[in-house]
Write a protein that holds these residues in place. Sequence first.
Motif, PDB file in Angstrom:
ATOM      1  N   LEU A   1     -44.617  35.099-119.492  1.00  0.00           N
ATOM      2  CA  LEU A   1     -44.316  35.113-120.918  1.00  0.00           C
ATOM      3  C   LEU A   1     -42.831  35.291-121.193  1.00  0.00           C
ATOM      4  N   THR A   2     -42.155  36.065-120.391  1.00  0.00           N
ATOM      5  CA  THR A   2     -40.730  36.290-120.607  1.00  0.00           C
ATOM      6  C   THR A   2     -39.930  35.036-120.276  1.00  0.00           C
ATOM      7  N   PHE A   3     -40.200  34.440-119.132  1.00  0.00           N
ATOM      8  CA  PHE A   3     -39.472  33.255-118.679  1.00  0.00           C
ATOM      9  C   PHE A   3     -40.392  32.037-118.809  1.00  0.00           C
ATOM     10  N   LEU A   4     -40.773  31.753-120.033  1.00  0.00           N
ATOM     11  CA  LEU A   4     -41.774  30.745-120.350  1.00  0.00           C
ATOM     12  C   LEU A   4     -41.398  29.359-119.846  1.00  0.00           C
ATOM     13  N   ALA A   5     -40.167  28.938-120.028  1.00  0.00           N
ATOM     14  CA  ALA A   5     -39.759  27.595-119.608  1.00  0.00           C
ATOM     15  C   ALA A   5     -39.822  27.450-118.091  1.00  0.00           C
ATOM     16  N   HIS A   6     -39.290  28.427-117.363  1.00  0.00           N
ATOM     17  CA  HIS A   6     -39.323  28.354-115.903  1.00  0.00           C
ATOM     18  C   HIS A   6     -40.759  28.420-115.371  1.00  0.00           C
ATOM     19  N   ALA A   7     -41.555  29.311-115.938  1.00  0.00           N
ATOM     20  CA  ALA A   7     -42.938  29.452-115.471  1.00  0.00           C
ATOM     21  C   ALA A   7     -43.758  28.202-115.761  1.00  0.00           C
ATOM     22  N   SER A   8     -43.507  27.552-116.892  1.00  0.00           N
ATOM     23  CA  SER A   8     -44.270  26.348-117.217  1.00  0.00           C
ATOM     24  C   SER A   8     -43.933  25.205-116.261  1.00  0.00           C
ATOM     25  N   VAL A   9     -42.666  25.107-115.869  1.00  0.00           N
ATOM     26  CA  VAL A   9     -42.274  24.085-114.889  1.00  0.00           C
ATOM     27  C   VAL A   9     -42.901  24.395-113.534  1.00  0.00           C
ATOM     28  N   GLU A  10     -42.870  25.668-113.136  1.00  0.00           N
ATOM     29  CA  GLU A  10     -43.449  26.054-111.844  1.00  0.00           C
ATOM     30  C   GLU A  10     -44.943  25.767-111.785  1.00  0.00           C
ATOM     31  N   ARG A  11     -45.633  25.917-112.901  1.00  0.00           N
ATOM     32  CA  ARG A  11     -47.082  25.699-112.929  1.00  0.00           C
ATOM     33  C   ARG A  11     -47.470  24.277-113.313  1.00  0.00           C
ATOM     34  N   GLY A  12     -46.512  23.485-113.769  1.00  0.00           N
ATOM     35  CA  GLY A  12     -46.783  22.091-114.121  1.00  0.00           C
ATOM     36  C   GLY A  12     -47.542  21.927-115.421  1.00  0.00           C
ATOM     37  N   VAL A  13     -47.347  22.834-116.367  1.00  0.00           N
ATOM     38  CA  VAL A  13     -47.993  22.729-117.681  1.00  0.00           C
ATOM     39  C   VAL A  13     -46.926  22.872-118.763  1.00  0.00           C
ATOM     40  N   SER A  14     -47.296  22.535-119.980  1.00  0.00           N
ATOM     41  CA  SER A  14     -46.338  22.676-121.078  1.00  0.00           C
ATOM     42  C   SER A  14     -46.161  24.158-121.408  1.00  0.00           C
TER      43      SER A  14
ATOM     44  N   ASP B   1     -43.933  13.396-133.201  1.00  0.00           N
ATOM     45  CA  ASP B   1     -42.578  12.938-132.878  1.00  0.00           C
ATOM     46  C   ASP B   1     -41.531  13.936-133.348  1.00  0.00           C
ATOM     47  N   GLY B   2     -41.700  14.473-134.545  1.00  0.00           N
ATOM     48  CA  GLY B   2     -40.768  15.467-135.071  1.00  0.00           C
ATOM     49  C   GLY B   2     -40.801  16.749-134.269  1.00  0.00           C
ATOM     50  N   ARG B   3     -41.999  17.134-133.841  1.00  0.00           N
ATOM     51  CA  ARG B   3     -42.147  18.337-133.021  1.00  0.00           C
ATOM     52  C   ARG B   3     -41.417  18.168-131.695  1.00  0.00           C
ATOM     53  N   GLN B   4     -41.579  17.009-131.085  1.00  0.00           N
ATOM     54  CA  GLN B   4     -40.926  16.733-129.808  1.00  0.00           C
ATOM     55  C   GLN B   4     -39.406  16.699-129.975  1.00  0.00           C
ATOM     56  N   GLU B   5     -38.948  16.101-131.067  1.00  0.00           N
ATOM     57  CA  GLU B   5     -37.512  16.002-131.323  1.00  0.00           C
ATOM     58  C   GLU B   5     -36.877  17.382-131.506  1.00  0.00           C
ATOM     59  N   ARG B   6     -37.557  18.285-132.190  1.00  0.00           N
ATOM     60  CA  ARG B   6     -37.016  19.624-132.427  1.00  0.00           C
ATOM     61  C   ARG B   6     -37.219  20.554-131.230  1.00  0.00           C
ATOM     62  N   ALA B   7     -38.271  20.327-130.457  1.00  0.00           N
ATOM     63  CA  ALA B   7     -38.570  21.211-129.332  1.00  0.00           C
ATOM     64  C   ALA B   7     -37.656  20.952-128.134  1.00  0.00           C
ATOM     65  N   GLY B   8     -37.184  19.730-127.961  1.00  0.00           N
ATOM     66  CA  GLY B   8     -36.331  19.399-126.815  1.00  0.00           C
ATOM     67  C   GLY B   8     -35.080  20.263-126.727  1.00  0.00           C
ATOM     68  N   PRO B   9     -34.248  20.280-127.771  1.00  0.00           N
ATOM     69  CA  PRO B   9     -33.043  21.133-127.718  1.00  0.00           C
ATOM     70  C   PRO B   9     -33.383  22.625-127.613  1.00  0.00           C
ATOM     71  N   ALA B  10     -34.444  23.059-128.281  1.00  0.00           N
ATOM     72  CA  ALA B  10     -34.841  24.473-128.219  1.00  0.00           C
ATOM     73  C   ALA B  10     -35.256  24.845-126.796  1.00  0.00           C
ATOM     74  N   LEU B  11     -35.947  23.950-126.118  1.00  0.00           N
ATOM     75  CA  LEU B  11     -36.367  24.210-124.742  1.00  0.00           C
ATOM     76  C   LEU B  11     -35.158  24.282-123.807  1.00  0.00           C
ATOM     77  N   ARG B  12     -34.170  23.415-124.015  1.00  0.00           N
ATOM     78  CA  ARG B  12     -32.961  23.472-123.188  1.00  0.00           C
ATOM     79  C   ARG B  12     -32.196  24.779-123.411  1.00  0.00           C
ATOM     80  N   ARG B  13     -32.123  25.246-124.669  1.00  0.00           N
ATOM     81  CA  ARG B  13     -31.466  26.530-124.940  1.00  0.00           C
ATOM     82  C   ARG B  13     -32.228  27.671-124.271  1.00  0.00           C
ATOM     83  N   LEU B  14     -33.572  27.592-124.315  1.00  0.00           N
ATOM     84  CA  LEU B  14     -34.392  28.626-123.697  1.00  0.00           C
ATOM     85  C   LEU B  14     -34.166  28.670-122.184  1.00  0.00           C
ATOM     86  N   VAL B  15     -34.095  27.513-121.554  1.00  0.00           N
ATOM     87  CA  VAL B  15     -33.840  27.459-120.110  1.00  0.00           C
ATOM     88  C   VAL B  15     -32.488  28.096-119.791  1.00  0.00           C
TER      89      VAL B  15
END
Length: 126
Positions: free
Chosen positions: A89-102, A46-60
């Motif tokens: 690897l460079t655009f990790l957030a976009h590539a993960s969405v395109e491939r449907g994986v975390s 739960d803590g990992r998910q809570e901290r990763a959410g904002p970090a993922l939005r900043r990365l996007v």
Amino acid sequence: MRSVVSATFAVLLLAPLPAVSGPLENLERERAALLTTLLDPALDPDGRQERAGPALRRLVDLERIVLRDPRAAAGAGALANRAFADYDLTFLAHASVERGVSPLDLWLDRLGLSSDRLLAARIGLR
């Protein structure tokens, strides 16, 4: 065992791309921060998910800035070419969405690692 796995991830975290000045450097820094959070053994799920959410939005947001900035591709020469050549690897957030994986699963896969291989690993001297 956790310390060995954590140390291994810390080394691999810095391996995919060298630091590049400007928006690419900020992108890499944010990507490293996200992966550090996702790999932190001290956090519960739960803590990992809570901290990763904002970090993922900043990365996007940073990925969008780099993708839309024509100076990012042209300004850093060979380093920028390498960053754009290794899109996953460079655009990790976009590539993960395109491939449907975390993002973490995609990053581990691109480095040739899997959960099964990590769980089968043994600690020992070579």
